[in-house]
Design a protein around this motif. Structure first.
Motif, PDB file in Angstrom:
ATOM      1  N   SER A 145      20.150  50.882  45.698  1.00 43.19           N
ATOM      2  CA  SER A 145      21.534  51.299  45.939  1.00 43.19           C
ATOM      3  C   SER A 145      22.427  50.071  45.958  1.00 43.19           C
ATOM      4  CB  SER A 145      21.651  52.057  47.267  1.00 43.19           C
ATOM      5  OG  SER A 145      22.994  52.418  47.521  1.00 43.19           O
ATOM      6  N   LEU A 146      23.441  50.082  45.179  1.00 43.92           N
ATOM      7  CA  LEU A 146      24.431  49.009  45.133  1.00 43.92           C
ATOM      8  C   LEU A 146      25.815  49.623  45.272  1.00 43.92           C
ATOM      9  CD1 LEU A 146      23.063  46.836  42.187  1.00 43.92           C
ATOM     10  CD2 LEU A 146      22.889  46.344  44.618  1.00 43.92           C
ATOM     11  N   GLN A 147      26.655  48.955  46.034  1.00 39.20           N
ATOM     12  CA  GLN A 147      27.995  49.476  46.239  1.00 39.20           C
ATOM     13  C   GLN A 147      28.943  48.326  46.540  1.00 39.20           C
ATOM     14  OE1 GLN A 147      28.396  52.658  49.058  1.00 39.20           O
ATOM     15  NE2 GLN A 147      30.605  52.414  49.243  1.00 39.20           N
ATOM     16  N   SER A 148      30.114  48.386  45.941  1.00 37.00           N
ATOM     17  CA  SER A 148      31.176  47.437  46.237  1.00 37.00           C
ATOM     18  C   SER A 148      32.466  48.205  46.435  1.00 37.00           C
ATOM     19  CB  SER A 148      31.335  46.418  45.109  1.00 37.00           C
ATOM     20  OG  SER A 148      31.689  47.072  43.898  1.00 37.00           O
ATOM     21  N   SER A 149      33.325  47.657  47.278  1.00 36.50           N
ATOM     22  CA  SER A 149      34.584  48.344  47.560  1.00 36.50           C
ATOM     23  C   SER A 149      35.685  47.330  47.784  1.00 36.50           C
ATOM     24  CB  SER A 149      34.449  49.250  48.801  1.00 36.50           C
ATOM     25  OG  SER A 149      34.149  48.476  49.949  1.00 36.50           O
ATOM     26  N   LEU A 150      36.902  47.789  47.542  1.00 35.26           N
ATOM     27  CA  LEU A 150      38.094  46.971  47.728  1.00 35.26           C
ATOM     28  C   LEU A 150      39.125  47.817  48.450  1.00 35.26           C
ATOM     29  CD1 LEU A 150      39.782  44.390  47.090  1.00 35.26           C
ATOM     30  CD2 LEU A 150      40.481  45.520  44.973  1.00 35.26           C
ATOM     31  N   ASP A 151      39.608  47.295  49.585  1.00 32.48           N
ATOM     32  CA  ASP A 151      40.581  48.032  50.391  1.00 32.48           C
ATOM     33  C   ASP A 151      41.820  47.160  50.555  1.00 32.48           C
ATOM     34  OD1 ASP A 151      40.767  50.554  52.310  1.00 32.48           O
ATOM     35  OD2 ASP A 151      41.688  48.847  53.334  1.00 32.48           O
ATOM     36  N   ILE A 152      42.966  47.695  50.158  1.00 34.66           N
ATOM     37  CA  ILE A 152      44.218  46.949  50.194  1.00 34.66           C
ATOM     38  C   ILE A 152      45.172  47.624  51.167  1.00 34.66           C
ATOM     39  CG2 ILE A 152      46.148  46.089  48.831  1.00 34.66           C
ATOM     40  CD1 ILE A 152      44.394  46.323  46.356  1.00 34.66           C
ATOM     41  N   THR A 153      45.656  46.848  52.142  1.00 35.35           N
ATOM     42  CA  THR A 153      46.680  47.316  53.071  1.00 35.35           C
ATOM     43  C   THR A 153      47.880  46.387  52.973  1.00 35.35           C
ATOM     44  OG1 THR A 153      45.797  46.017  54.911  1.00 35.35           O
ATOM     45  CG2 THR A 153      44.907  48.251  54.596  1.00 35.35           C
ATOM     46  N   ARG A 154      48.845  46.578  53.882  1.00 35.43           N
ATOM     47  CA  ARG A 154      50.053  45.765  53.822  1.00 35.43           C
ATOM     48  C   ARG A 154      49.783  44.287  54.103  1.00 35.43           C
ATOM     49  NH1 ARG A 154      51.599  50.295  56.804  1.00 35.43           N
ATOM     50  NH2 ARG A 154      53.104  51.669  55.760  1.00 35.43           N
ATOM     51  N   ASP A 155      48.805  44.018  54.966  1.00 32.38           N
ATOM     52  CA  ASP A 155      48.627  42.638  55.413  1.00 32.38           C
ATOM     53  C   ASP A 155      47.300  42.013  55.023  1.00 32.38           C
ATOM     54  OD1 ASP A 155      47.158  44.310  56.947  1.00 32.38           O
ATOM     55  OD2 ASP A 155      47.880  43.582  58.882  1.00 32.38           O
ATOM     56  N   LYS A 156      46.405  42.739  54.336  1.00 33.59           N
ATOM     57  CA  LYS A 156      45.136  42.102  53.987  1.00 33.59           C
ATOM     58  C   LYS A 156      44.446  42.858  52.866  1.00 33.59           C
ATOM     59  CE  LYS A 156      42.354  44.583  57.458  1.00 33.59           C
ATOM     60  NZ  LYS A 156      41.421  44.423  58.582  1.00 33.59           N
ATOM     61  N   VAL A 157      43.499  42.159  52.261  1.00 38.71           N
ATOM     62  CA  VAL A 157      42.643  42.722  51.225  1.00 38.71           C
ATOM     63  C   VAL A 157      41.197  42.535  51.683  1.00 38.71           C
ATOM     64  CG1 VAL A 157      41.886  42.581  48.839  1.00 38.71           C
ATOM     65  CG2 VAL A 157      44.297  42.230  49.402  1.00 38.71           C
ATOM     66  N   THR A 158      40.442  43.619  51.750  1.00 39.14           N
ATOM     67  CA  THR A 158      39.062  43.563  52.228  1.00 39.14           C
ATOM     68  C   THR A 158      38.116  43.915  51.094  1.00 39.14           C
ATOM     69  OG1 THR A 158      39.790  44.251  54.430  1.00 39.14           O
ATOM     70  CG2 THR A 158      37.433  44.439  53.931  1.00 39.14           C
ATOM     71  N   ILE A 159      37.131  43.035  50.870  1.00 41.34           N
ATOM     72  CA  ILE A 159      36.096  43.258  49.863  1.00 41.34           C
ATOM     73  C   ILE A 159      34.769  43.453  50.583  1.00 41.34           C
ATOM     74  CG2 ILE A 159      34.920  42.326  47.839  1.00 41.34           C
ATOM     75  CD1 ILE A 159      37.368  40.644  47.282  1.00 41.34           C
TER      76      ILE A 159
END
Length: 521
Positions: A385-399
Motif C-alpha cells: 500500500s502506497l499513499q501520498s497526499s497534499l493538503d493546502i490551507t490558508r497558512d500552510k501546505v502539508t505533504i
C-alpha cells in the motif's frame, strides 16, 4: 332582466278547443276512416268522435259505456262558442308571439360589470377598467360601471358609480358572541403509497383500501427484452378509512424499458433504472456487451437530492479465457459546502495479483486536498500500500506519505533539487557578472549635457567611437577627428591612399606620380 309573455287559456275552453279541432279534422276527412278521437272533460266522461263512436260522436265513461250527446243544438252552440274562443285564443297567441318577439329584441341578453380605482373621489377613471374586483387600498376609491347587451345586439354603458368612500374611523369593540357548536371531526391523509405494474396497456385503477392484485409496492426489475411499459398509481388513505387512487400512468422516470439486441457474436443489453422519492431522484443507465471471448459493461448513475448531486461513470472489462478483470470509475460529488472528484482503477489478474489505484481532489471553503493511493496484491510486500497526499490551507501546505521510506525518499529528492538549484543559481550569477564586467570594459554609458551617450573602445585606448542622439563621433583622445551628422561626414584632416570619388568622377593617381580626374560612371 328579460321579459316573457305567458299564455293562460281558460280551463273550460281547453277540452272544447281540442274537440273543435278534432271535429274540424273529421269533417274535412269524412270520406276516410281516420280512426277515433277521445278527449277527456271535466264532466267525468270523455268525448269520443270518429270510427269508434257509435253515433259518430258520443260521451264515454271509464268503463267504455257510450251515451248519445242529448242536446244537439246545445252542442252546435257550444261548438260555435268554442270556435270563437279558439279563434280569439289563436289571435291572442299571435299577438303574444309578436309581443314576445319585440320583447326579446328589447330584453337584456348579457351584462358585464367592471371596476376601476382612482385617488380622487370626484374624477371618474378613464382607464384601468377590469372585471376583477380590486383589493381595497387605503386612499383609493373604487368605481363600478355596467355594460348591458340587448337581444338586437345593442349595448349600453352605464355611468360610473363610486362604490367606496374614505376610510372610516375604527368602531367600538362589539360584544363577545356565543360559543358555537363543535364542528365535525376533520379528515386528514394518513398514508400515501406508490404501486407499480408492468403492462403493455394502461391497467384499470385499483379500488378499495387494500393492496391491489397485480400491483407491487416496490419498483419491479425490468426483464431482458421487455418492450412494455411501467405504470404507477398512488393510493391515498384518509383518517376515516376511505381510500382514493390516482389514474395509472407511465412512470415519468422510465425513459425506456430494457431492450436486448442480438448479434452473431453476442448481445448488447441496455437498461434504465429510475427511482423517484420525496427526497430525491436516482437514475442509472447500464449497457452490457457480451461476446464469445469477453464482456464489457458500462453504467452511468446520477443522483440528486436536497443536499446536492452525485454522478458516477464506470466501466468493467472481463476476459472469459483467464477471467481477469479491469475496471475504471470516475465520480463527482457536490454539495453546497464541498466538491470532490476522483478516478478509481482496479485490476484483478487470473493469478490472484491485483492493483487498485485512486486519485481524488476535494475542496471546501477551508482547504484543498489531493490524495493518490495504490494497493498492490502480489509477492512484493514492500508495495502492499502506497499513499501520498497534499493538503493546502490558508497558512500552510502539508505533504504526507503512507510510510517513512517514501517520505524520506521524497525529502532527499527535494534536498537534492534544492542543492542543484542553488549551484545553478550561483554559477549563473558568476557568469553573468563576468559578462557584464567584460562588456563594461569596452562599452560605457553616460550623459553629456543631459543627452545619453554611449562610448565604445578599450579604456586604455585613445581612439574611441561615441554615439549620441545627433552624431556618430570618432575621437582621438579628447579631439573629435570626424563625425557624421545630418547625412554628412565631417572630418578635420583626411589622407586618401587610393581613390577619391565624387559622384561619377574620381581622382585617380597615375604611375608617373601625377593625378587624373576621370569619369567612372
Amino acid at each position: 332582466m328579460a321579459q316573457h309573455v305567458e299564455i293562460n287559456p281558460d280551463d273550460s275552453a281547453i277540452p272544447f278547443s281540442l274537440g273543435l279541432k278534432a271535429l274540424r279534422s273529421a269533417s274535412t276527412q269524412k270520406t276516410h276512416k281516420t280512426g277515433t278521437v277521445r278527449i277527456p272533460t271535466s264532466t267525468g266522461k270523455d268525448f269520443i268522435a270518429g270510427e269508434g263512436a257509435e253515433d259518430g260522436a258520443n260521451w264515454i265513461d271509464e268503463d267504455g259505456n257510450q251515451t248519445p250527446l242529448v242536446d244537439t243544438d246545445a252542442i252546435d252552440k257550444a261548438v260555435d262558442e268554442i270556435s270563437q274562443k279558439a279563434d280569439a285564443a289563436s289571435a291572442n297567441a299571435d299577438k303574444a308571439y309578436e309581443e314576445a318577439k319585440k320583447t326579446g329584441q328589447l330584453a337584456v341578453t348579457a351584462s358585464k360589470t367592471e371596476y376601476a380605482t382612482s385617488t380622487d373621489a370626484t374624477a371618474t377613471p378613464s382607464d384601468g377598467w377590469s372585471e376583477t374586483p380590486p383589493t381595497y387600498v387605503d386612499g383609493q376609491y373604487t368605481w363600478l360601471r355596467i355594460t348591458v347587451t340587448y337581444g338586437d345586439g345593442r349595448t349600453e354603458l352605464s355611468n360610473p358609480v363610486l362604490m367606496t368612500g374614505p376610510k372610516g374611523t375604527k368602531g367600538e369593540k362589539g360584544d363577545t358572541g356565543d360559543t358555537g357548536t363543535a364542528g365535525a371531526a376533520g379528515v386528514s391523509v394518513t398514508s400515501l403509497t406508490t404501486f407499480w405494474q408492468l403492462a403493455t396497456d394502461t391497467p384499470a385503477p385499483p379500488t378499495g383500501a387494500g393492496n391491489p392484485s397485480g400491483w407491487s409496492m416496490t419498483e419491479p426489475t425490468i426483464p431482458d427484452g421487455y418492450d412494455g411499459k411501467l405504470y404507477r398509481t398512488i393510493r391515498t388513505i384518509m383518517s376515516d378509512g376511505t381510500a382514493t387512487w390516482t389514474t395509472p400512468d407511465v412512470d415519468s422516470m422510465f425513459a425506456y424499458m430494457a431492450r436486448t439486441y442480438k448479434t452473431a457474436s453476442g448481445a448488447v443489453t441496455v437498461s434504465n433504472e429510475a427511482k423517484q422519492t420525496a427526497e430525491g431522484n436516482a437514475e442509472t443507465i447500464k449497457q452490457v456487451s457480451a461476446t464469445a471471448n469477453d464482456a464489457l459493461s458500462k453504467a452511468t448513475t446520477v443522483e440528486t437530492n436536497f443536499d446536492g448531486f452525485k454522478t458516477e461513470v464506470s466501466q468493467t472489462y472481463q476476459t472469459k479465457a483467464d477471467m481477469s478483470t479491469y475496471s475504471t470509475k470516475s465520480y463527482v460529488d457536490e454539495t453546497s459546502k464541498s466538491v470532490a472528484l476522483g478516478v478509481v482503477q482496479d485490476y484483478k489478474g487470473a493469478d490472484g495479483s491485483g492493483l487498485a489505484t485512486k486519485s481524488e481532489v476535494s475542496a471546501t471553503k477551508d482547504n484543498i486536498a489531493l490524495a493518490v493511493q495504490g494497493t498492490y496484491t502480489g509477492d512484493d510486500d514492500s508495495l502492499k500500500s502506497l499513499q501520498s497526499s497534499l493538503d493546502i490551507t490558508r497558512d500552510k501546505v502539508t505533504i504526507a506519505f503512507s510510510n517513512a521510506e517514501a517520505a524520506a525518499g521524497v525529502g532527499t529528492q527535494l534536498s537534492e533539487y534544492q542543492t542543484a538549484n542553488d549551484t545553478n543559481v550561483t554559477d549563473l550569477t558568476e557568469r553573468l557578472n563576468a559578462e557584464i564586467a567584460a562588456r563594461q570594459a569596452y562599452i560605457t554609458f553616460g550623459q553629456d549635457s543631459n543627452n545619453p551617450v554611449m562610448e565604445m573602445g578599450a579604456a586604455s585606448s585613445t581612439a574611441k567611437m561615441r554615439l549620441t542622439n545627433t552624431q556618430m563621433q570618432f575621437l582621438i583622445g579628447s579631439v573629435i577627428a570626424a563625425y557624421i551628422s545630418n547625412d554628412r561626414l565631417n572630418i578635420n584632416n583626411a589622407d586618401i591612399l587610393q581613390t577619391l570619388r565624387i559622384g561619377k568622377y574620381a581622382f585617380v593617381p597615375r604611375s608617373d606620380g601625377h593625378m587624373s580626374l576621370k569619369y567612372v560612371g
